[in-house]
Design a protein around this motif. Structure first.
Motif, mmCIF file in Angstrom:
data_model
loop_
_atom_site.group_PDB
_atom_site.id
_atom_site.type_symbol
_atom_site.label_atom_id
_atom_site.label_comp_id
_atom_site.label_asym_id
_atom_site.label_seq_id
_atom_site.Cartn_x
_atom_site.Cartn_y
_atom_site.Cartn_z
ATOM 1 N N LEU A 131 0.817 -1.226 0.000
ATOM 2 C CA LEU A 131 0.000 0.000 0.000
ATOM 3 C C LEU A 131 0.848 1.271 0.000
ATOM 4 N N ARG A 132 2.158 1.142 0.142
ATOM 5 C CA ARG A 132 3.029 2.328 0.113
ATOM 6 C C ARG A 132 3.986 2.228 -1.076
ATOM 7 N N ASP A 133 5.048 1.437 -0.980
ATOM 8 C CA ASP A 133 5.960 1.325 -2.137
ATOM 9 C C ASP A 133 5.208 0.716 -3.319
ATOM 10 N N GLY A 134 4.336 -0.254 -3.032
ATOM 11 C CA GLY A 134 3.550 -0.881 -4.108
ATOM 12 C C GLY A 134 2.730 0.147 -4.856
ATOM 13 N N ASP B 273 17.726 -1.357 -0.409
ATOM 14 C CA ASP B 273 18.540 -1.443 -1.630
ATOM 15 C C ASP B 273 17.741 -0.665 -2.681
ATOM 16 N N THR B 274 17.791 0.644 -2.550
ATOM 17 C CA THR B 274 16.871 1.544 -3.252
ATOM 18 C C THR B 274 16.908 1.389 -4.767
ATOM 19 N N VAL B 275 18.099 1.190 -5.333
ATOM 20 C CA VAL B 275 18.157 1.066 -6.793
ATOM 21 C C VAL B 275 18.459 -0.369 -7.229
ATOM 22 N N VAL C 113 14.885 -5.614 5.960
ATOM 23 C CA VAL C 113 15.502 -5.441 4.634
ATOM 24 C C VAL C 113 14.433 -5.057 3.603
ATOM 25 N N HIS C 114 14.829 -4.241 2.637
ATOM 26 C CA HIS C 114 13.890 -3.706 1.639
ATOM 27 C C HIS C 114 14.613 -3.764 0.294
ATOM 28 N N CYS C 115 14.243 -4.728 -0.535
ATOM 29 C CA CYS C 115 15.037 -4.971 -1.752
ATOM 30 C C CYS C 115 14.240 -4.680 -3.013
ATOM 31 N N HIS C 116 14.875 -3.930 -3.910
ATOM 32 C CA HIS C 116 14.246 -3.644 -5.205
ATOM 33 C C HIS C 116 14.783 -4.594 -6.274
ATOM 34 N N ASP C 117 13.998 -4.702 -7.349
ATOM 35 C CA ASP C 117 14.187 -5.813 -8.284
ATOM 36 C C ASP C 117 14.814 -5.414 -9.616
HETATM 37 O O1 KIV Z 1 13.425 2.054 -1.795
HETATM 38 C C1 KIV Z 1 13.531 2.840 -0.857
HETATM 39 O O2 KIV Z 1 14.605 3.362 -0.553
HETATM 40 C C2 KIV Z 1 12.324 3.169 -0.114
HETATM 41 C C3 KIV Z 1 12.508 3.947 1.142
HETATM 42 C C4 KIV Z 1 11.418 4.902 1.383
HETATM 43 C C5 KIV Z 1 12.671 2.992 2.275
HETATM 44 O O3 KIV Z 1 11.250 2.741 -0.462
#
Ligand code: KIV
Ligand code: ZN
Length: 395
Positions: free
Chosen positions: A30-33, A183-185, A210-214
């Motif tokens: 509901l936020r990053d999505g 891992d923002t980028v 942990v917050h991982c982007h794809d």
């Molecule tokens: O990808 C990111 O860095 C974020 C931050 C707001 C945690 O979504």
């Protein structure tokens, strides 16, 4: 849980990491999505998705960014009231953002500030020192309000490790409960990300998330490796939606850590298929057929050898430690160009026929000819082929 087989993984978990019994799931659909290009959830969408997540036992629901708008504030406030899960609101290291999140009644405020030089200079337009000052102030503001506080050093995977240690020590002293590693980028790889988790462990007393982007297709692997390396929680989104190529997906991370590593998330995984469909519909981001876990093909089999094997024992050509029943889905044997006689027999029997071996062979030939013309084989087609071959229907 053990991986069954006679090979490298027999009777063992891939890392056999006995210390890791459980892990928490923080959902950011509901936020990053919602930051997926061209996606926005309305108030009812947020309520419906949050209720499903809550019912499945997700630990934290990041409901949105309360300072963004009045509507967003209301939606976050309602999710906080309606769910048992910890509700989280996002805030920049800005007093009014933090205030809005606290006023929305969330249980946790997630404050973030860039810590990589590129973002400090060209996105925040500030200095390393100022980032520390503002981060400390924001963490203290949340802690003073008696609300749980998560801090994200944004773009942590491009952050100078020595500076990161300084930031972590500062927010630790300010009372942070959770440090999230974004891992923002999406440039992490599993082994490097594991090293980062272990490095951060040495510089904070807070729990690690942990917050991982794809961006390179490694979000799930990185999140899983983060947990194996000792992180307490993984941030995920349903179907992996999120900025650019998206986030680590809830369904992949949960099933991988549960089924391959025996880590208990406490999530009722049987709700995954329904949740995935609802999020696909509300977000307008369709689920690719070949998406792991929730794609239409994830438990579908067409080719002769695979279908015959699965009809006899589903573990022949499926992982076994993950079944369609576990995620609330069904297995299917699909008729097509690669179909063999076992699958055709099964379909004919399910349709009420009792074909002889010769009849099965004849219908299989028709199925393959039909599918070779890039056409799908429907139930009507199957009846037509059966009639052509002269098979009588029993029921
Ligand atoms: O990808 C990111 O860095 C974020 C931050 C707001 C945690 O979504
Ligand atoms: Zn993100």
């Amino acid at each position: 849980m053990r991986v069954r087989g006679n090979g490298f993984f027999q009777g063992t978990l891939a890392h056999n990491n006995d210390e890791i019994d459980d892990a928490r799931i923080f959902d950011t659909t509901l936020r990053d999505g919602e930051q997926t290009p061209r996606t926005s959830f309305d108030y009812d969408d947020k309520r419906e998705i949050a209720a499903l997540l809550d019912g499945m036992g997700v630990h934290v629901i990041e409901a949105g960014f309360p300072a963004n708008s009045e509507a967003e504030f209301e939606a976050v406030r309602d999710v906080a009231e309606a769910t048992d899960a910890t509700t989280c609101g996002l805030a920049r290291v800005v007093e009014s953002d933090v205030e809005a999140a606290i006023d929305a009644g969330v249980d946790m405020v997630h404050v973030f500030a860039s810590t990589s030089d590129i973002q400090i200079e060209d996105s925040m337009h500030t200095t390393r020192e100022e980032v520390i000052t503002r981060s400390v102030a924001a963490v203290e503001q949340v802690a003073d309000a008696g609300v749980e506080v998560m801090y994200s050093p944004m773009d942590v995977t491009r952050t100078d490790p020595e500076y990161l240690a300084e930031v972590l020590e500062a927010v630790d002293s300010a009372g942070v409960d959770w440090v999230n590693l974004p891992d923002t980028v999406g440039i992490a790889t599993p082994s490097r990300f594991a090293d980062l988790v272990q490095y951060v462990r040495k510089h904070t007393d807070a729990r690690i998330d942990v917050h991982c982007h794809d961006d390179f297709g490694m979000a799930t692997a990185n999140a899983v490796e983060g947990i194996v390396a000792g992180a307490d929680q993984a941030q995920v989104s349903v179907n992996g939606i999120g900025e650019r190529a998206g986030n680590a997906s809830l369904e992949e991370v949960v099933m991988a850590i549960e089924s391959l590593y025996g880590v208990d998330t406490g999530i009722d995984t049987t709700g995954i298929a329904e949740l995935s469909e609802v999020v696909a519909e509300k977000s307008g981001v369709p689920i690719p057929d070949n998406k792991p876990v929730v794609g239409k093909n994830a438990f579908s089999h067409e080719s002769g050898i695979h279908a015959a094997g699965v009809i006899e024992n589903s573990e022949t050509f499926e992982p076994g430690v993950m079944t369609p029943e576990m995620i609330g889905a069904e297995r299917s044997i699909v008729l097509g160009k690669h179909t063999g006689t076992n699958a055709v027999r099964q379909h004919l029997e399910e349709a009420g026929y009792a074909p002889t071996d010769d009849e099965v062979v004849a219908v299989t030939k028709r199925v393959k000819e039909h599918a070779a013309g890039k056409r799908r084989v429907t139930t009507d087609d199957l009846h037509e082929f059966a009639a052509d071959v002269g098979i009588e229907r029993e029921s």
